[in-house]
Design a protein around this motif. Structure first.
Motif, PDB file in Angstrom:
ATOM      1  N   ILE A 123      89.621  30.604  73.262  1.00  0.00           N
ATOM      2  CA  ILE A 123      90.417  31.252  72.219  1.00  0.00           C
ATOM      3  C   ILE A 123      90.843  30.300  71.113  1.00  0.00           C
ATOM      4  O   ILE A 123      91.425  30.721  70.119  1.00  0.00           O
ATOM      5  CB  ILE A 123      91.682  31.911  72.819  1.00  0.00           C
ATOM      6  N   ASN A 124      90.603  28.992  71.296  1.00  0.00           N
ATOM      7  CA  ASN A 124      91.021  28.033  70.280  1.00  0.00           C
ATOM      8  C   ASN A 124      89.906  27.028  70.046  1.00  0.00           C
ATOM      9  O   ASN A 124      89.381  26.436  70.990  1.00  0.00           O
ATOM     10  CB  ASN A 124      92.304  27.303  70.704  1.00  0.00           C
ATOM     11  N   ARG A 125      89.535  26.841  68.788  1.00  0.00           N
ATOM     12  CA  ARG A 125      88.410  25.967  68.475  1.00  0.00           C
ATOM     13  C   ARG A 125      88.735  24.495  68.657  1.00  0.00           C
ATOM     14  O   ARG A 125      87.863  23.702  69.016  1.00  0.00           O
ATOM     15  CB  ARG A 125      87.951  26.209  67.033  1.00  0.00           C
ATOM     16  N   TRP A 126      89.986  24.096  68.399  1.00  0.00           N
ATOM     17  CA  TRP A 126      90.308  22.676  68.377  1.00  0.00           C
ATOM     18  C   TRP A 126      91.433  22.275  69.314  1.00  0.00           C
ATOM     19  O   TRP A 126      91.463  21.160  69.815  1.00  0.00           O
ATOM     20  CB  TRP A 126      90.694  22.255  66.941  1.00  0.00           C
ATOM     21  N   ASP A 127      92.382  23.151  69.527  1.00  0.00           N
ATOM     22  CA  ASP A 127      93.555  22.785  70.323  1.00  0.00           C
ATOM     23  C   ASP A 127      93.177  22.586  71.786  1.00  0.00           C
ATOM     24  O   ASP A 127      92.249  23.218  72.302  1.00  0.00           O
ATOM     25  CB  ASP A 127      94.618  23.887  70.207  1.00  0.00           C
ATOM     26  N   ASN A 128      93.930  21.726  72.476  1.00  0.00           N
ATOM     27  CA  ASN A 128      93.674  21.489  73.897  1.00  0.00           C
ATOM     28  C   ASN A 128      93.926  22.720  74.762  1.00  0.00           C
ATOM     29  O   ASN A 128      93.371  22.856  75.844  1.00  0.00           O
ATOM     30  CB  ASN A 128      94.539  20.330  74.411  1.00  0.00           C
TER      31      ASN A 128
END
Length: 394
Positions: free
Chosen positions: A90-95
């Motif tokens: 669900i998130n391209r960059w966040d951990n």
């Protein structure tokens, strides 16, 4: 001798949800814990503390040794979450990259459970062997001369070794490939499963079966306001099964004035191949509270309910990989083929509400098993469960 072992698979994030599902459907009568993980930030040359790889790997090992086996799960989000299924990036960059069906959350001093079938031990279970299947991905990437990330050879061994207090634990590496996650085709995915199969063979796990029968012609069609009848027909051509990723709770266009609705194709194709209706919205169960979803269900679409799109695609690929077996079984026992497919597909589904389940089952004229009969059951066992259900319904 009963060898205590576990399997850790490292993977890139782009296709991790598909591999997670493939391993779960392939491994039958599992007798150990299998964890899959990766990272959003590459692991550096030396051991440092800024990459999420360290928390994800470290807590994968904790889950592997604290869960009483057998379980197959993905560990991510700075090592905090263990997911059983319906995985979705669900998130391209966040951990905090993934959502899914949670079975455990790692707290400071213990595991918080989200599934009552999970049991843990207070003291980590000793392992004779940890098998590490590697595939590349961000966790094993480094910046090349052009300043872009590219996959490299294994860089995990030093850190993994540091996480084991027991010097007698063997750590055996099984490299499947060293590629970017987006390059992981289904052929490469099967190579990963084959490495997992090797681990079972080497550990003398005679009761474990690995079923590699998947059909690769399952198509995903995303609804959008620009799609035409020709677009839908082209996408469905030659498909063994189709997923329609609709709007909102699983809605599609049914406006008769537009001249075409996917309903027409659901009625046409739903008698020939499974057509599963879900939502392109990542979170929350697909439901049919709106007319635009319920009409599609009545027309023959199967609900994807709580499963993510990658999970649905792999589930259908597994089912359609056994199409000939289902057809032979249905011919022998005089059962309807599409009824058997839907009953097996819907087993273990978690509906949004009890009312939704009741409404769907009433419309279909059959109740679905609360167990997921495609996970850990051999396909022969799955079909026997359907046979028993039909017998009890008479």
């Amino acid at each position: 001798m009963n060898k205590k072992f576990a399997i850790l698979i490292t993977h890139g994030t782009d296709t991790l949800a598909w591999t997670h599902a493939a391993v779960r459907y392939a491994v039958k009568h599992n007798n150990t814990n299998i964890a899959i993980t990766g990272s959003q930030i590459p692991m550096p040359e030396g051991v440092g503390d800024f990459s999420d790889a360290y928390a994800n790997i470290g807590n994968s090992i904790r889950f592997l040794t604290l869960f009483r086996p057998p379980h197959i799960f993905t560990v991510f989000n700075n090592g905090q979450n263990a997911f059983s299924d319906s995985l979705y990036k669900i998130n391209r960059w966040d951990n905090q990259a993934f959502e899914g069906d949670l079975i455990g959350t790692m707290q400071w001093d213990e595991i918080q459970f989200h599934d009552d079938v999970i049991e843990t031990t207070d003291v980590p279970l000793p392992l004779d062997t940890l098998y590490v299947v590697t595939t590349g991905g961000t966790i094993e990437s480094t910046f090349n001369e052009e300043g872009v990330l590219a996959p490299q050879q294994d860089r995990l061994s030093l850190f993994i070794k540091s996480k084991f207090d027991n010097p007698n634990t063997r750590i055996l590496y099984k490299p499947a490939c060293t590629i970017d996650s987006s390059d992981l085709t289904f052929a490469k995915m099967k190579a990963v499963i084959e490495k997992v199969s090797e681990c079972f063979r080497e550990s003398d796990s005679a009761q474990v079966e690995v079923d590699m029968r998947f059909d690769e012609n399952v198509r995903i069609i995303y609804t959008d306001p620009f799609k035409t009848e020709a677009d839908y027909r082209k996408a469905m051509e030659g498909a063994s099964a189709v997923i329609i990723a609709g709007y909102g709770g699983g809605n599609i266009n049914i406006d008769a004035q537009s001249g075409f609705s996917p309903l027409d194709l659901i009625r046409e194709k739903g008698c020939e191949i499974p057509v599963v209706l879900t939502s392109q919205v990542a979170l929350g169960a697909a439901d049919f509270i709106y007319e635009n979803a319920w009409e599609a269900i009545k027309a023959g679409a199967i609900s994807g309910v709580d499963l993510s799109i990658p999970e649905i695609q792999m589930r259908l690929a597994y089912l359609m990989g056994h199409k000939a077996q289902i057809e032979a079984f249905c011919n022998e026992h005089r059962m309807e083929y599409m009824k058997a497919v839907e009953w097996l597909f819907m087993s273990g589904m978690k509906f949004r509400t009890k009312r939704s389940r009741c409404k769907y089952e009433t419309q279909r004229g059959m109740a679905f098993d609360m167990r997921d009969l495609l996970i850990n059951f051999t396909f022969d066992e799955s079909l026997e469960c359907f046979k028993e259900y039909r017998k009890n319904m008479k």
